[in-house]
Enzyme design. Sequence first.
Site, mmCIF file in Angstrom:
data_model
loop_
_atom_site.group_PDB
_atom_site.id
_atom_site.type_symbol
_atom_site.label_atom_id
_atom_site.label_comp_id
_atom_site.label_asym_id
_atom_site.label_seq_id
_atom_site.Cartn_x
_atom_site.Cartn_y
_atom_site.Cartn_z
ATOM 1 N N ASP A 267 0.810 -1.223 0.000
ATOM 2 C CA ASP A 267 0.000 0.000 0.000
ATOM 3 C C ASP A 267 0.845 1.275 0.000
ATOM 4 O OD1 ASP A 267 -2.161 -1.730 0.146
ATOM 5 O OD2 ASP A 267 -2.238 -1.640 2.336
ATOM 6 N N SER B 187 5.434 11.825 -5.176
ATOM 7 C CA SER B 187 3.988 11.906 -5.380
ATOM 8 C C SER B 187 3.403 12.737 -4.259
ATOM 9 C CB SER B 187 3.406 10.484 -5.359
ATOM 10 O OG SER B 187 2.005 10.533 -5.202
ATOM 11 N N VAL B 188 2.535 13.699 -4.610
ATOM 12 C CA VAL B 188 2.048 14.626 -3.584
ATOM 13 C C VAL B 188 0.534 14.582 -3.362
ATOM 14 C CG1 VAL B 188 4.019 16.205 -3.651
ATOM 15 C CG2 VAL B 188 2.141 16.525 -5.278
ATOM 16 N N ARG C 119 -5.568 0.534 8.540
ATOM 17 C CA ARG C 119 -4.160 0.156 8.523
ATOM 18 C C ARG C 119 -3.474 0.642 9.799
ATOM 19 N NH1 ARG C 119 -3.721 2.528 2.406
ATOM 20 N NH2 ARG C 119 -4.578 0.743 1.310
ATOM 21 N N THR D 34 -9.677 -4.882 1.594
ATOM 22 C CA THR D 34 -10.529 -5.383 2.684
ATOM 23 C C THR D 34 -11.214 -4.274 3.474
ATOM 24 O OG1 THR D 34 -8.612 -5.352 4.139
ATOM 25 C CG2 THR D 34 -9.079 -7.434 3.006
ATOM 26 N N GLY D 35 -10.793 -3.018 3.275
ATOM 27 C CA GLY D 35 -11.379 -1.902 4.031
ATOM 28 C C GLY D 35 -10.874 -1.835 5.472
ATOM 29 N N ARG D 36 -9.969 -2.748 5.852
ATOM 30 C CA ARG D 36 -9.496 -2.754 7.240
ATOM 31 C C ARG D 36 -8.663 -1.506 7.542
ATOM 32 N NH1 ARG D 36 -6.358 -8.351 7.710
ATOM 33 N NH2 ARG D 36 -5.798 -7.783 5.569
ATOM 34 N N GLY E 24 -4.455 -4.521 -3.691
ATOM 35 C CA GLY E 24 -5.442 -3.494 -4.026
ATOM 36 C C GLY E 24 -4.644 -2.292 -4.469
ATOM 37 N N HIS E 25 -4.572 -2.059 -5.758
ATOM 38 C CA HIS E 25 -3.756 -0.966 -6.295
ATOM 39 C C HIS E 25 -4.670 0.148 -6.775
ATOM 40 C CE1 HIS E 25 -0.136 -3.850 -7.097
ATOM 41 N NE2 HIS E 25 -0.514 -3.820 -5.839
ATOM 42 N N GLN F 25 2.066 -6.254 -2.986
ATOM 43 C CA GLN F 25 2.493 -6.289 -1.582
ATOM 44 C C GLN F 25 3.777 -5.463 -1.411
ATOM 45 O OE1 GLN F 25 1.505 -9.750 -2.972
ATOM 46 N NE2 GLN F 25 -0.396 -8.706 -2.545
ATOM 47 N N LYS G 187 1.893 1.892 -5.198
ATOM 48 C CA LYS G 187 2.436 1.268 -6.425
ATOM 49 C C LYS G 187 1.526 1.503 -7.624
ATOM 50 C CE LYS G 187 2.441 -2.683 -4.249
ATOM 51 N NZ LYS G 187 2.148 -2.221 -2.882
#
Length: 424
Positions: A13, A411-412, A305, A301-303, A40-41, A224, A16
């Site tokens: 996460d 990346s901003v 982080r 998964t919406g978990r 999940g990209h 990953q 990428k």
Amino acid sequence: MNIDILLGMQWGDEGKGKVVDVLTPAYDVVARFQGGPNAGHSLEFNGKRHVLHIIPSGIFHEDKANIIGNGVVIDPAVFEDEILELEKMGLAPANNLFISRRAHLILPTHKLLDAAQESRKGEGKIGSTLKGIGPAYTDKTARAGLRVCDLETPDFEERLNERMEEHKAVLDSYGFEYGDVLPNMVEKWLKSLGNLRKFKFIDAEYELSNYLKEGKTVLAEGAQGTLLDLEFGAYPFVTSSNTVAAGAFSGLGLAPCLTGRVFGIVKAYCTRVGSGPFPTELFDETGDYLRKTGNEYGATTGRPRRCGWLDLVALKYAVMINGVTDIALTKADVLSGMPEIKVCTAYKVNGTMTDRIPADNKAVVEPVYTSLRGWQEDISKCREYDELPQTFKDYIRFVETETGARVSIVSVSPDRNATIFRKD
Ligand code: GDP
Ligand code: IMO
Ligand code: MG
């Protein structure tokens, strides 16, 4: 031509998907080499967010070939849902997405085995995405898996049923009840094979080799992150594939001597989903702030982080293992406004100072921090390196000095356009 590789440097996460999408115009081919629907990209353009799981993140560029390599595990049902989303946008992915015949399939019973094995572990669970990743790779290494090329054989259904019966016997031995759930899953899965068969199955290693001989450029997209790698993560709190640069060669069938640039994607702080060691994890309001401001909730998964400070001991390890030539630094905009930013520069492992990650995941690791000055400016509108505040540039310099790798992309914010390519 050489093959460039893009990888996560932390626990996944890192951004990428966004960076692959931004880099795709410079390549002819984007190829995923491992993982599967656990990934999940996310990428954003024209004010819309898109999340990809199995499909490479170059898919929105219709003139580019996208390849799902042999190292990937494919759940045809998840794949169908992803394809439907793309088709709703007016894309025709069957034109530019190709699938390796050697890629393995995730069966419905792999998903149930994932759930059953996690629940049996209780407190020691890995916190997997429950997508069937571990059991599918287990079957692969046990030489019992089913592959995409098996779909082209007349006895496919027979072999599928044989595999699922064996899985059911294991589930029964666990006392795991699946009732009506399994028949419904199997029905959807079988139906989704119709969608999978619409795609061109290829011998990707030959095609990629030919592309390179013709002078075409290839970007290998990792899923990953290095600290979830089967070999180099905090085993067993890892995923079941090789997420590191070496995985790109086995996962696509290319020779290691073809390595070009290696892009390491680094989030300006750290996050982790699931269980396992996370030395710089913050359990206080700063951790909550990072989660909220960085919108740190799993794309698959919406978990929520787990959040913490940047860990340079871990990052140096990742740069070393992968031979990173270029760092793409993401999400530093989330740190804007913080008076002080901490970075972990050493560990105390069982009381002894070190700059190495211990192999034993039960070692007591205490992070040793260096404090850097934060930047107060909103950097999300910056599009040139020179527009960035000096304190942020000092932070970048610190990361470069510690890791020995150059930060060449910054990346901003999530959008495709919010990306700075450093020119100096
Ligand atoms: P991946 O798995 O490495 O592709 O990353 P994810 O998509 O799971 O998570 C990264 C999240 O951060 C996504 O929601 C992205 O849209 C977002 N993102 C990417 N780059 C940036 C950035 O520079 N700033 C901010 N604020 N968000 C970003
Ligand atoms: P992307 O590609 C973050 C984590 C899970 C769990 C462990 C094992 O989006 O960066 P698995 O389902 O693979 O058996 O789960 O790995 N995990 C990820 N964490 N990003 C991911 O992918 C992940 N894929 C797996 O949370 O801790
Ligand atoms: Mg992700």
